[in-house]
Design a protein around this motif. Structure first.
Motif, PDB file in Angstrom:
ATOM      1  N   ARG A  27       0.939  -1.203   0.018  1.00  0.00           N
ATOM      2  CA  ARG A  27      -0.154  -0.080   0.110  1.00  0.00           C
ATOM      3  C   ARG A  27       0.960   1.184  -0.062  1.00  0.00           C
ATOM      4  NH1 ARG A  27      -5.329  -0.696   1.426  1.00  0.00           N
ATOM      5  NH2 ARG A  27      -5.440   1.212   1.736  1.00  0.00           N
ATOM      6  N   GLY A  28       0.395   2.206  -0.741  1.00  0.00           N
ATOM      7  CA  GLY A  28       1.352   3.304  -0.994  1.00  0.00           C
ATOM      8  C   GLY A  28       0.966   4.417   0.297  1.00  0.00           C
ATOM      9  N   PRO A  29       1.370   5.495   0.379  1.00  0.00           N
ATOM     10  CA  PRO A  29       1.109   6.480   1.471  1.00  0.00           C
ATOM     11  C   PRO A  29      -0.326   6.797   1.472  1.00  0.00           C
ATOM     12  CG  PRO A  29       2.583   7.554  -0.295  1.00  0.00           C
ATOM     13  CD  PRO A  29       2.710   6.161  -0.402  1.00  0.00           C
ATOM     14  N   GLU A  30      -0.889   7.098   2.437  1.00  0.00           N
ATOM     15  CA  GLU A  30      -2.391   7.333   2.616  1.00  0.00           C
ATOM     16  C   GLU A  30      -2.469   9.035   1.998  1.00  0.00           C
ATOM     17  OE1 GLU A  30      -6.085   7.119   5.790  1.00  0.00           O
ATOM     18  OE2 GLU A  30      -4.026   7.913   6.460  1.00  0.00           O
ATOM     19  N   THR A  31      -3.291   8.996   1.272  1.00  0.00           N
ATOM     20  CA  THR A  31      -3.480  10.407   0.709  1.00  0.00           C
ATOM     21  C   THR A  31      -4.588  11.037   1.443  1.00  0.00           C
ATOM     22  OG1 THR A  31      -5.503   9.895  -0.753  1.00  0.00           O
ATOM     23  CG2 THR A  31      -3.209   9.795  -1.877  1.00  0.00           C
ATOM     24  N   ARG A  32      -4.715  12.623   1.288  1.00  0.00           N
ATOM     25  CA  ARG A  32      -5.744  13.356   2.016  1.00  0.00           C
ATOM     26  C   ARG A  32      -6.999  13.017   1.757  1.00  0.00           C
ATOM     27  NH1 ARG A  32      -3.392  19.573   1.696  1.00  0.00           N
ATOM     28  NH2 ARG A  32      -1.149  19.182   2.902  1.00  0.00           N
ATOM     29  N   ARG A  33      -7.173  12.432   0.603  1.00  0.00           N
ATOM     30  CA  ARG A  33      -8.813  12.160   0.347  1.00  0.00           C
ATOM     31  C   ARG A  33      -8.997  10.852   1.027  1.00  0.00           C
ATOM     32  NH1 ARG A  33     -10.745  10.566  -5.714  1.00  0.00           N
ATOM     33  NH2 ARG A  33     -12.894   9.989  -5.242  1.00  0.00           N
ATOM     34  N   ASP A  34      -8.062  10.156   1.052  1.00  0.00           N
ATOM     35  CA  ASP A  34      -8.285   8.530   1.869  1.00  0.00           C
ATOM     36  C   ASP A  34      -8.365   8.897   3.222  1.00  0.00           C
ATOM     37  OD1 ASP A  34      -7.942   7.248  -0.593  1.00  0.00           O
ATOM     38  OD2 ASP A  34      -5.978   6.877  -0.449  1.00  0.00           O
ATOM     39  N   TRP A  35      -7.553   9.934   3.757  1.00  0.00           N
ATOM     40  CA  TRP A  35      -7.727  10.231   5.253  1.00  0.00           C
ATOM     41  C   TRP A  35      -9.010  10.774   5.331  1.00  0.00           C
ATOM     42  CZ3 TRP A  35      -8.675  14.825   7.797  1.00  0.00           C
ATOM     43  CH2 TRP A  35      -8.307  14.960   9.133  1.00  0.00           C
ATOM     44  N   LEU A  36      -9.487  11.844   4.718  1.00  0.00           N
ATOM     45  CA  LEU A  36     -10.736  12.223   4.870  1.00  0.00           C
ATOM     46  C   LEU A  36     -11.982  11.342   4.628  1.00  0.00           C
ATOM     47  CD1 LEU A  36     -12.594  14.786   5.375  1.00  0.00           C
ATOM     48  CD2 LEU A  36     -12.387  15.342   2.743  1.00  0.00           C
ATOM     49  N   TRP A  37     -11.726  10.447   3.855  1.00  0.00           N
ATOM     50  CA  TRP A  37     -12.778   9.519   3.703  1.00  0.00           C
ATOM     51  C   TRP A  37     -12.996   8.536   4.937  1.00  0.00           C
ATOM     52  CZ3 TRP A  37     -17.299   8.810   1.498  1.00  0.00           C
ATOM     53  CH2 TRP A  37     -17.563   7.608   1.197  1.00  0.00           C
ATOM     54  N   SER A  38     -11.834   8.172   5.220  1.00  0.00           N
ATOM     55  CA  SER A  38     -11.781   7.067   6.592  1.00  0.00           C
ATOM     56  C   SER A  38     -12.299   7.962   7.895  1.00  0.00           C
ATOM     57  CB  SER A  38     -10.346   6.716   6.943  1.00  0.00           C
ATOM     58  OG  SER A  38      -9.502   7.966   7.282  1.00  0.00           O
ATOM     59  N   ARG A  39     -12.019   8.965   7.894  1.00  0.00           N
ATOM     60  CA  ARG A  39     -12.847   9.792   9.129  1.00  0.00           C
ATOM     61  C   ARG A  39     -14.155  10.020   8.745  1.00  0.00           C
ATOM     62  NH1 ARG A  39      -8.220   8.937   9.918  1.00  0.00           N
ATOM     63  NH2 ARG A  39      -6.623   9.953  11.035  1.00  0.00           N
ATOM     64  N   LEU A  40     -14.763  10.202   7.593  1.00  0.00           N
ATOM     65  CA  LEU A  40     -16.138  10.355   7.514  1.00  0.00           C
ATOM     66  C   LEU A  40     -16.883   9.155   7.715  1.00  0.00           C
ATOM     67  CD1 LEU A  40     -16.304  12.873   4.215  1.00  0.00           C
ATOM     68  CD2 LEU A  40     -16.737  13.306   6.497  1.00  0.00           C
ATOM     69  N   LYS A  41     -16.106   7.876   7.314  1.00  0.00           N
ATOM     70  CA  LYS A  41     -16.812   6.632   7.457  1.00  0.00           C
ATOM     71  C   LYS A  41     -16.854   6.253   9.096  1.00  0.00           C
ATOM     72  CE  LYS A  41     -14.337   4.249   4.747  1.00  0.00           C
ATOM     73  NZ  LYS A  41     -13.922   3.263   3.863  1.00  0.00           N
TER      74      LYS A  41
END
Length: 783
Positions: free
Chosen positions: A18-32
């Motif tokens: 897995r590559g480094p977590e992007t800001r989009r992924d970070w935001l999506w994980s928080r929203l979930k």
């Protein structure tokens, strides 16, 4: 590929890295994250409630009674205001001029001719004045000398002779005929009273009726008002005055009765006597009607229109340097109300948006601090709810109390920061105080001076609350906050004043400053009295409660003394050395001491299975048990202690010491015994699993719990030393500390290595004091 299997495609292999977590992924994980979103929604709800509590859609009214306005106030718009004093004056005059209502009942006069006739018969039959009854003499005025009476009627004898002369028979008529003629004329004489009536002089005095007071007379027969001149329909015809209904006035020369004496030749000779008789009989036909009078007064008052004053934009409302009074506040409130009416939806929406952004910024600031320094508040939904409710409640209550005559917005602010200083820490309380002072200031007067006073006061209230050993500390905190309020208020007044002489003569400012200081002291008393509820709501325990729990007469400690005295003595020793070690690193030593008192209460249920309760030379009960069973008994004292603590309502903060004082350490003695047993027998190989010989935990979660774990271990181990020298004690303490450090027992508490070293030093010092040597006293010589 025969020996290595099928080759995986390249895209399958790359998915495992897995590559480094992007800001989009970070935001999506928080929203979930539902838990996180729930907390964010709760904070957003608090901000929305705050918008209503401030309220954000209108400009706050910045003026208060007693406030000095250095530059004066000019009208910002055209408006009209009620001239309350002039309106009330006109309405009071109209109410005073309203007619007082009386009800006229002429039936009262029916019996008077017969009474008069009886008196005449008594006089006719009496030979002398002394033969008359006292009541008859009193009615006709025959019991006193009246010098103001006409000649021949001054003395009682003269009046008696005159009265007897008209009532006695003469040559032409009998006494009966003469009395009947007199009574007939008397009936006609008082007939005008049936039309207008006579008022009671007591009502005149009680109601303050004067000659100019308007009266209205209503007939009890038909409920209609009487008129002076029935044939005239003007308004004044229904208005009577005192001289129209007062019996002395009616009997006067121009009255309705006294002006007709010439029409009654038989009564005329005894006119003074008839007048006296009527006044003393007091034929009252008019009765005061309070209900109808009040209705008339209210109608007259309501008939007066409001007196309005119109101000134009730029007109001076308050002159420079004036201290605002109630009249000024009314005027400025009217201008403020007109400005509110002129506000458009776009103005309101813009203001609410700005307030929302400011509140959100403050929420983010406080949330960031909580996340970094007080994560337990963020992680607990209940604690976060209590925190937000306290903030919103303090703002709402502060705004409501900021108006005249209370001016007590400082009460909820000081009380709230005191509570947070008790429940959390001083920095958290100061940050909360800054937030509250800023919001309350912007929601009330929008004045920098008020913010400075409130902020200084709340900061001062927090300073004495680093440790709270008694409720007196809260009272002192309130007193210091009040002193700061008084001092800063006066200083701010000096900075804002252009004329020092006027400032020192401004008693209103001094009064408001003293009132604010008194409110601060009151807040201290409120918090002191509410301390048990604060501890329950925030889940904290104060030093006051800890001191109460440390009382040796506590029922649970008494049971421990009775059932397991050795364990009790061990707990006392652990408390002593643990408190000193905790104080050495700046932790709560009192909490460690009280926690140590209760940490081993579970041993009282099976005291003989623990070495400190077994007498020397007594066989151990563990000799007849398998190591695994002995381990279960030893480990079980933790669970038993928790159950006992909950049964005796021990606070959760002390229960955590019972749960964590062994962490997940290994019961080494019985583990090694099981290991030896497993090595000797093939049937017991599975009985020596290390996980079965560890305490269930949890590991220490706080510095205090970590300190007590180490103090408990070294106190027990030090008793095994045959010669506890300083070096041996130091080595023992260090070995135990390193063993628990390497075992990961301090991983979940914020105990640093430097603090651990300080704890070791303190424990060694305390143990050296416990095991200090004494000189041997010489034996006494025998004679």
């Amino acid at each position: 590929m025969l020996f290595f299997g099928q080759k995986r495609p390249r895209h399958v292999r790359t998915l495992s890295v897995r590559g480094p977590e992007t800001r989009r992924d970070w935001l999506w994980s928080r929203l979930k994250d539902r838990s996180l979103m729930g907390r964010v929604a709760l904070c957003l709800l608090a901000v929305l409630i705050m918008l209503v509590a401030v309220p954000s859609w209108r400009v706050p009214f910045p003026y208060r009674e007693g406030q000095r306005v250095p530059d004066g106030v000019a009208a910002a718009t055209d408006f009209t205001v009620l001239n309350e004093s002039q309106t009330n004056r006109l309405r009071d005059n109209a109410e005073a001029e309203a007619r007082i209502v009386f009800r006229h009942d002429p039936a009262v006069l029916e019996s008077f001719p017969d009474i008069f006739k009886g008196g005449l018969y008594a006089v006719e039959q009496a030979e002398h004045l002394g033969d008359l009854e006292a009541s008859v003499r009193r009615d006709f005025g025959l019991d006193e000398t009246i010098l103001s009476a006409p000649e021949g009627f001054q003395t009682p004898e003269e009046r008696f002779d005159a009265l007897k002369a008209v009532a006695s028979p003469n040559g032409e008529t009998t006494a009966r005929a003469r009395i009947d003629a007199l009574v007939d004329e008397f009936t006609k004489f008082i007939h005008p009273l049936r039309k207008t009536g006579a008022i009671d002089q007591t009502d005149v005095a009680n109601l303050g009726i004067t000659v100019d007071s308007p009266l209205q007379i209503v007939s009890v027969e038909n409920g209609l008002p009487l008129e002076k001149k029935p044939n005239q329909a003007d308004d004044d015809s229904a208005t009577f005055h005192l001289y129209d209904v007062s019996l002395p006035s009616l009997l006067g020369g121009s009255g309705a009765l006294g002006g007709n004496w010439n029409s009654y030749p038989d009564l005329a000779p005894i006119k003074p006597l008839v007048r006296t008789w009527l006044i003393r009989q007091n034929p009252v036909t008019l009765r005061y009607d309070p209900t109808a009078t009040n209705v008339a007064k209210m109608a007259a008052r309501n008939a007066i229109d409001d007196v309005l004053i119109t101000f134009r934009k730029g007109d001076t409302l308050v002159r420079p340097g004036v201290i605002l009074e109630a009249e000024h506040i009314t005027l400025l409130s009217a201008e403020h109300g007109e400005l509110k009416k002129q506000a458009t939806w776009s103005d309101i929406s813009l203001r609410m948006a700005v307030v929302f952004i400011m509140l959100t910024a403050l929420a983010v600031l406080n949330g960031y601090y909580l996340l970094r320094n007080e994560p337990n508040v963020i992680e607990s939904f209940g604690r976060l709810t209590v925190y937000l409710v306290a903030i919103v409640g303090a703002v709402a209550l502060g705004r409501l109390l900021s108006f005249d005559p209370w001016r007590a917005e400082v009460i909820p602010l000081v009380a709230t920061v005191m509570v947070f200083a008790i429940a959390y820490n001083q920095v958290f309380a100061a940050l909360t105080g800054f937030t509250l002072c800023l919001i309350v200031t912007l929601a009330t007067t929008v004045q920098l001076s008020q913010f400075v006073v409130l902020m200084t006061t709340t900061a001062t209230a927090v300073l004495p609350l680093a440790r709270m050993s008694s409720r007196t500390t809260l009272i002192k905190s309130g007193f210091l906050a009040g002193s700061a309020y008084l001092l800063v208020s006066v200083c701010v007044g000096i900075l804002e004043s252009q004329n020092a002489a006027e400032l020192f003569g401004d008693f209103e400012m001094l009064k408001q400053s003293l009132k604010g200081a008194a409110w601060c002291l009151f807040a201290g008393y409120v918090v002191a009295g509410s301390l048990p509820f604060i501890e329950s709501a925030f889940g904290v325990i104060t030093d006051i409660s800890l001191l109460e729990m440390s009382d040796p007469s506590h029922p649970l400690l008494q049971e421990l003394v009775r059932r397991a005295p050795g364990t009790y003595n061990h707990s006392i020793s652990v408390a002593s050395i643990g408190e000193a070690a905790a104080d050495a690193i700046g932790a709560n030593g009192l909490l460690v001491r009280v926690g140590a008192y209760f940490h081993d209460v579970g041993k009282m249920l099976k005291p003989q299975y623990f070495i400190e309760n077994v007498q020397a030379g007594t066989e151990s009960r563990h000799d007849h048990l398998a190591p695994a069973m002995s381990t279960l008994i030893i480990i079980g004292h933790v669970r038993d202690g928790v159950d006992l603590a909950e049964q005796y309502n021990v606070p959760p903060q002390l229960v955590s010491f019972i749960e964590q004082h062994h962490g997940t350490t290994l019961v080494e003695y019985f583990f090694h015994a099981a290991t030896r047993q497993a090595e000797e027998s093939e049937d017991h190989k599975t009985d020596a699993e290390e996980s079965s010989f560890r305490y269930p935990g949890p590991k220490p979660q706080t510095k205090e719990a970590g300190v007590m774990m180490l103090a408990d271990a070294v106190e027990s181990a030090s008793r095994t030393l045959t010669d506890p020298t300083a070096k041996r004690l130091e080595t023992l303490v260090h070995e135990l500390a390193i063993k628990r450090l390497l075992d990961g027992q301090f991983d979940e508490c914020d105990l640093t290595l430097s603090e651990l070293r300080t704890v070791e030093t303190s424990l060694v010092k305390s143990l050296i004091g416990v095991y200090h040597g004494r000189i041997k006293y010489p034996e006494a010589r025998t004679a």
